[in-house]
Enzyme design. Structure first.
Site, short mmCIF file in Angstrom:
data_model
loop_
_atom_site.label_atom_id
_atom_site.label_comp_id
_atom_site.label_asym_id
_atom_site.label_seq_id
_atom_site.Cartn_x
_atom_site.Cartn_y
_atom_site.Cartn_z
CG HIS A 195 44.42 45.80 37.20
ND1 HIS A 195 44.24 44.68 37.96
CD2 HIS A 195 45.39 45.45 36.29
CE1 HIS A 195 45.02 43.70 37.54
NE2 HIS A 195 45.73 44.14 36.53
CG HIS A 210 40.97 43.45 41.56
ND1 HIS A 210 42.00 44.03 42.28
CD2 HIS A 210 41.31 43.59 40.24
CE1 HIS A 210 42.92 44.48 41.43
NE2 HIS A 210 42.52 44.24 40.20
CB CYS A 243 42.12 47.50 42.99
SG CYS A 243 40.90 47.06 44.24
#
Length: 337
Positions: free
Chosen positions: A312, A300, A252
């Site tokens: 993402h 995240h 990420c």
């Protein structure tokens, strides 16, 4: 007269034979009843159905929520290790010439002391002391004193600098020891993470994700944001690989780092650092190109596209994709640059 033996009564024969037979019959009956009960239980026991794809995905997502902070901690330590290695190189470059310079200065002072104090005056100095006029002798001795004083001052300066960098050298040694420990910890974490990801991947259903990329975005955007969005969207479909920063796979924070690097903005490969490297913006003021972070531990991050959408790198088994930001608890938004 012998007593006649009477034959056993017929009723007595039946009674004497009955106990063993009854026991055997009862035992057979109990066995049959037990088997029937067990069989009925087996037939009536509910069968456990295999988990559905949605259930598996939910289980994996929950497990990933626990695993991702460990991955981001790994990224943080690795980023720090890179900085520390550069510090080590810079310190070593400063220490080496100072060490050589101090040794040379000490050698010069040693030679001077040896000539004038340990071995006694040389033949030339002896002749100078005997034949030189007082003013000449005074002048020469003053020159020698000044020479010694200059050497002494030089050495003092070098030794002071060397002492300063000896202290830095101790820090360097401590830093190297810390790096070694960090490397060992990283190796252990990597092994643990790899093992857990293998377990997750083994349970994952094989699916194909098709996407046309990011949605069309209309509006006034900064040049850097435009470039970052374009770069991130070009990675849609690339696999998630933890610790990866491109160009063909990402985690990420690796994806957001890669996207903004293309726009000339360098972000650290760690969600916590990226949170601190951007300007805070409210959800109401968020615009395409901002970074959107999730969970209280900032484990995240994605690149916001507007309209509650982001691009993402979700997790192992799910490639880079466009999805809603409402599937996870939003921690906040940051604007790089």
């Amino acid at each position: 007269m012998p007593v006649a033996t009477m034959p056993p009564h017929r009723h007595d024969l039946k009674v004497s034979a009955r106990p063993g037979g009854l026991r055997r019959a009862a035992h057979r009956l109990l066995v049959l009843v037990a088997a029937a009960v067990v069989g009925a239980g087996l037939l009536s026991a509910p069968a456990h159905a295999a988990p559905s794809v949605d259930e598996l995905e939910a289980q994996i997502d929950k497990k990933w929520e626990q695993l991702e902070p460990t991955i981001e901690q790994y990224n943080k330590v690795r980023a720090q290790l890179k900085v520390n290695r550069q510090k080590s190189t810079d310190l070593q470059k400063k220490i080496e010439p100072l060490s050589l310079q101090s040794e040379l200065a000490l050698n010069r002072v040693g030679d001077l002391a040896s000539r004038y104090y340990m071995s006694g005056p040389s033949h030339d100095i002896g002749a100078l002391l005997v034949s030189a006029k007082p003013d000449t002798l005074t002048e020469q001795l003053t020159v020698l004193d000044r020479l010694a004083a200059q050497e002494h001052k030089e050495v003092e300066g070098v030794l002071a600098m060397r002492a300063k960098y000896d202290g830095e050298k101790q820090k360097l040694d401590s830093l190297i020891a810390t790096q070694t420990r960090q490397q060992n910890e990283l190796a252990a974490k990597k092994k643990q993470i790899d093992a857990e990801i293998k377990q997750l991947e083994a349970a994952m259903p094989k699916t194909t994700v098709k996407t046309a990329g990011c949605p069309t975005i209309n509006g006034v955007l900064a040049v850097a944001a435009q470039k970052a969005i374009k770069t991130a969207c070009q990675q849609v479909g690339d696999p998630y690989v933890w610790g990866a920063t491109g160009p063909n796979s990402f985690d990420c924070s690796g994806l957001t780092q890669y996207a903004y690097k293309s726009a000339g903005i360098y972000l650290t490969h760690h969600t916590g650092d990226q949170w601190n490297e951007g300007k805070a913006v409210s959800r109401a003021d968020a615009r395409p190109g901002d970074l959107v972070f999730f969970y209280s531990g900032l484990s995240h991050v994605g690149l916001y596209l507007g309209n509650n959408q982001m691009v993402h790198a979700p997790r192992a088994g799910k490639p880079v994709q466009v999805s809603s930001i409402n599937t996870m608890p939003v921690a906040g938004f940051r604007r790089p640059g």
